[in-house]
Design a protein around this motif. Structure first.
Motif, PDB file in Angstrom:
ATOM      1  N   GLY A 234       0.781  -1.232   0.000  1.00  0.00           N
ATOM      2  CA  GLY A 234       0.000   0.000   0.000  1.00  0.00           C
ATOM      3  C   GLY A 234       0.810   1.278   0.000  1.00  0.00           C
ATOM      4  O   GLY A 234       0.245   2.377   0.066  1.00  0.00           O
ATOM      5  N   LYS A 235       2.141   1.167  -0.090  1.00  0.00           N
ATOM      6  CA  LYS A 235       2.998   2.354  -0.077  1.00  0.00           C
ATOM      7  C   LYS A 235       3.904   2.369  -1.302  1.00  0.00           C
ATOM      8  O   LYS A 235       4.349   1.326  -1.776  1.00  0.00           O
ATOM      9  CB  LYS A 235       3.864   2.372   1.196  1.00  0.00           C
ATOM     10  N   TRP A 236       4.187   3.581  -1.790  1.00  0.00           N
ATOM     11  CA  TRP A 236       5.113   3.733  -2.907  1.00  0.00           C
ATOM     12  C   TRP A 236       6.541   3.768  -2.377  1.00  0.00           C
ATOM     13  O   TRP A 236       6.861   4.567  -1.507  1.00  0.00           O
ATOM     14  CB  TRP A 236       4.818   5.010  -3.688  1.00  0.00           C
ATOM     15  N   ILE A 237       7.373   2.872  -2.894  1.00  0.00           N
ATOM     16  CA  ILE A 237       8.772   2.821  -2.472  1.00  0.00           C
ATOM     17  C   ILE A 237       9.681   2.871  -3.698  1.00  0.00           C
ATOM     18  O   ILE A 237       9.358   2.332  -4.752  1.00  0.00           O
ATOM     19  CB  ILE A 237       9.071   1.563  -1.635  1.00  0.00           C
ATOM     20  N   GLY A 238      10.815   3.526  -3.541  1.00  0.00           N
ATOM     21  CA  GLY A 238      11.729   3.713  -4.655  1.00  0.00           C
ATOM     22  C   GLY A 238      12.613   2.508  -4.900  1.00  0.00           C
ATOM     23  O   GLY A 238      13.005   1.797  -3.973  1.00  0.00           O
ATOM     24  N   VAL A 239      12.923   2.274  -6.182  1.00  0.00           N
ATOM     25  CA  VAL A 239      13.854   1.226  -6.575  1.00  0.00           C
ATOM     26  C   VAL A 239      15.220   1.897  -6.763  1.00  0.00           C
ATOM     27  O   VAL A 239      15.417   2.667  -7.691  1.00  0.00           O
ATOM     28  CB  VAL A 239      13.412   0.527  -7.871  1.00  0.00           C
ATOM     29  N   GLN A 240      16.120   1.629  -5.869  1.00  0.00           N
ATOM     30  CA  GLN A 240      17.414   2.308  -5.834  1.00  0.00           C
ATOM     31  C   GLN A 240      18.234   2.067  -7.099  1.00  0.00           C
ATOM     32  O   GLN A 240      18.455   0.915  -7.486  1.00  0.00           O
ATOM     33  CB  GLN A 240      18.215   1.839  -4.619  1.00  0.00           C
ATOM     34  N   PRO A 241      18.684   3.144  -7.764  1.00  0.00           N
ATOM     35  CA  PRO A 241      19.598   2.946  -8.894  1.00  0.00           C
ATOM     36  C   PRO A 241      20.962   2.468  -8.386  1.00  0.00           C
ATOM     37  O   PRO A 241      21.576   3.116  -7.544  1.00  0.00           O
ATOM     38  CB  PRO A 241      19.712   4.350  -9.514  1.00  0.00           C
ATOM     39  N   ILE A 242      21.402   1.337  -8.883  1.00  0.00           N
ATOM     40  CA  ILE A 242      22.714   0.789  -8.530  1.00  0.00           C
ATOM     41  C   ILE A 242      23.554   0.768  -9.801  1.00  0.00           C
ATOM     42  O   ILE A 242      23.120   0.212 -10.814  1.00  0.00           O
ATOM     43  CB  ILE A 242      22.576  -0.640  -7.961  1.00  0.00           C
ATOM     44  N   PRO A 243      24.726   1.401  -9.789  1.00  0.00           N
ATOM     45  CA  PRO A 243      25.536   1.484 -11.008  1.00  0.00           C
ATOM     46  C   PRO A 243      25.721   0.132 -11.691  1.00  0.00           C
ATOM     47  O   PRO A 243      26.166  -0.836 -11.058  1.00  0.00           O
ATOM     48  CB  PRO A 243      26.872   2.052 -10.502  1.00  0.00           C
ATOM     49  N   HIS A 244      25.324   0.064 -12.957  1.00  0.00           N
ATOM     50  CA  HIS A 244      25.494  -1.101 -13.827  1.00  0.00           C
ATOM     51  C   HIS A 244      24.720  -2.351 -13.381  1.00  0.00           C
ATOM     52  O   HIS A 244      24.925  -3.425 -13.939  1.00  0.00           O
ATOM     53  CB  HIS A 244      26.976  -1.429 -14.000  1.00  0.00           C
ATOM     54  N   ALA A 245      23.842  -2.199 -12.396  1.00  0.00           N
ATOM     55  CA  ALA A 245      22.895  -3.278 -12.099  1.00  0.00           C
ATOM     56  C   ALA A 245      21.756  -3.183 -13.107  1.00  0.00           C
ATOM     57  O   ALA A 245      21.509  -2.134 -13.702  1.00  0.00           O
ATOM     58  CB  ALA A 245      22.367  -3.150 -10.680  1.00  0.00           C
ATOM     59  N   ILE A 263       4.411 -12.458  -8.801  1.00  0.00           N
ATOM     60  CA  ILE A 263       3.856 -11.111  -8.683  1.00  0.00           C
ATOM     61  C   ILE A 263       4.341 -10.275  -9.868  1.00  0.00           C
ATOM     62  O   ILE A 263       5.509 -10.365 -10.263  1.00  0.00           O
ATOM     63  CB  ILE A 263       4.318 -10.447  -7.370  1.00  0.00           C
ATOM     64  N   THR A 264       3.427  -9.514 -10.439  1.00  0.00           N
ATOM     65  CA  THR A 264       3.820  -8.490 -11.408  1.00  0.00           C
ATOM     66  C   THR A 264       3.538  -7.149 -10.752  1.00  0.00           C
ATOM     67  O   THR A 264       2.375  -6.787 -10.551  1.00  0.00           O
ATOM     68  CB  THR A 264       3.020  -8.619 -12.717  1.00  0.00           C
ATOM     69  N   PRO A 265       4.570  -6.409 -10.357  1.00  0.00           N
ATOM     70  CA  PRO A 265       4.348  -5.241  -9.503  1.00  0.00           C
ATOM     71  C   PRO A 265       3.676  -4.069 -10.221  1.00  0.00           C
ATOM     72  O   PRO A 265       3.915  -3.820 -11.400  1.00  0.00           O
ATOM     73  CB  PRO A 265       5.771  -4.855  -9.079  1.00  0.00           C
ATOM     74  N   VAL A 266       2.846  -3.377  -9.463  1.00  0.00           N
ATOM     75  CA  VAL A 266       2.334  -2.083  -9.918  1.00  0.00           C
ATOM     76  C   VAL A 266       3.463  -1.075  -9.711  1.00  0.00           C
ATOM     77  O   VAL A 266       4.084  -1.022  -8.643  1.00  0.00           O
ATOM     78  CB  VAL A 266       1.096  -1.672  -9.086  1.00  0.00           C
TER      79      VAL A 266
END
Length: 336
Positions: A234-245, A263-266
């Motif tokens: 129920g909360k929006w969370i950020g997907v951390q940018p990791i260099p070259h991941a 699961i296919t995430p929203v």
């Protein structure tokens, strides 16, 4: 006003058509970055453990990042730079590729495909083209920047290899017959690049709609500017940018084939006040002829979904231009 936001200069305010209603605005951009999203090392010396990590990520998060994935870091950097250059090219050149025709194999659009009829615009330009079979499509690609075709063709080949590597791991993890995800179920291969210029007020608009990916599986190369968010508990969370991941997202077709195990995430994209943001997506999807259904080996009593073709699914998914994943899934879900 110029349709392509990459042609704008000195943007001091958010135009009215880009301001979303209060209930759809992201509001104050202070969403936490989720450190629990799995980061999987594909060079792990214990392949069985790695496969189980992938399966667990697909079941618990529907998204994960991989490192030591085999796509050369220099190639990733070169491709990202090519696209940043492309969006900086003169508007007259980019106009050659502008189209709202979803059937065009190489097209540039702004906001969404429904730009002329949508009530609100998204803060992005999008460039999409097919890349498999390579020889069939490469001549439709831009010849500027100079090395576009050379660099992007290598990138499309290498990322396709990685996607098949992940699908093979999923195949083994689910104990499906070897090569289950080869052929028609993963035939289409599309590169889709989003470009977001700095936004004067990120709290008012969105860079991409709230959605789930309708295809089989998605690969995403982020830049170092945050923006991708998933809806978790129920909360929006950020997907951390990791260099070259590289980010992997199982699509709705993989959810169906897994018989609802995955699961296919929203997810969505928010904008940034000071930094431009460019991301490269690579999408594998079924051919129009492919029949999608739960894998027989994963059905204990009754399949969760009835069989359908990909065009049937997309027609339901895009009905009314809503791209409603739950509505589409429920349309094909077997009654209990």
């Amino acid at each position: 006003m110029e349709i392509l936001i990459s042609n704008w200069s000195n943007v001091e305010f958010v135009p009215k058509k880009y301001i979303f209603p209060l209930e759809r605005r992201p509001g104050k951009i202070e969403f936490p970055v989720c450190h629990d999203i799995p980061l999987i090392d594909l060079a792990n010396n214990h392949p069985t453990d790695t496969i189980q990590q992938v399966i667990k990520a697909c079941q618990e998060f529907g998204i994960f990042q991989v490192i030591n994935h085999g796509v050369c870091e220099n190639l990733m950097d070169d491709t990202m730079n090519i696209y940043k250059e492309f969006f900086k090219l003169p508007g007259e050149y980019k106009a050659k590729f502008y189209s709202n025709d979803i059937n065009k194999s190489c097209r540039l659009c702004s906001s969404t495909l429904a730009y002329d009829t949508e009530e609100f615009h998204y803060w992005r330009d999008n460039f999409t083209h097919h890349c498999y079979p390579l020889e069939e499509y490469i001549m439709t690609w831009p010849n500027k920047p100079t090395k576009y075709r050379e660099v992007v063709s290598e990138y499309s080949i290498e990322t396709r290899k990685l996607l098949y590597k992940i699908l093979d791991m999923i195949c083994k993890g689910l104990a499906l017959k070897s090569g289950y995800f080869e052929g028609e179920v993963s035939k289409t291969n599309v590169i889709s690049v989003n470009n977001h210029i700095p936004c004067p007020n990120p709290s008012l608009t969105l860079g991409m709609p709230v959605h789930s990916d309708p295809n089989l599986i998605t690969l995403l190369q982020q830049c170092d500017v945050p923006g991708l968010q998933i809806l978790k508990d129920g909360k929006w969370i950020g997907v951390q940018p990791i260099p070259h991941a590289i980010v992997l997202i199982p699509g709705l077709q993989l959810k169906v084939i897994s018989n609802d195990m995955f699961i296919t995430p929203v997810h969505r994209v928010v904008t940034h006040a000071k930094e431009a943001r460019t991301t490269i997506g690579v999408f594998l999807g079924p051919s129009p002829e492919s029949l999608i259904k739960p894998a027989t080996a994963l059905v204990c009593t009754k399949p969760m979904f009835r069989a359908f073709t990909y065009p049937e699914f997309l027609k339901t998914f895009t009905a009314g231009a809503k791209c409603d994943a739950q509505f589409a899934l429920n349309h094909f879900r077997n009654k209990t």
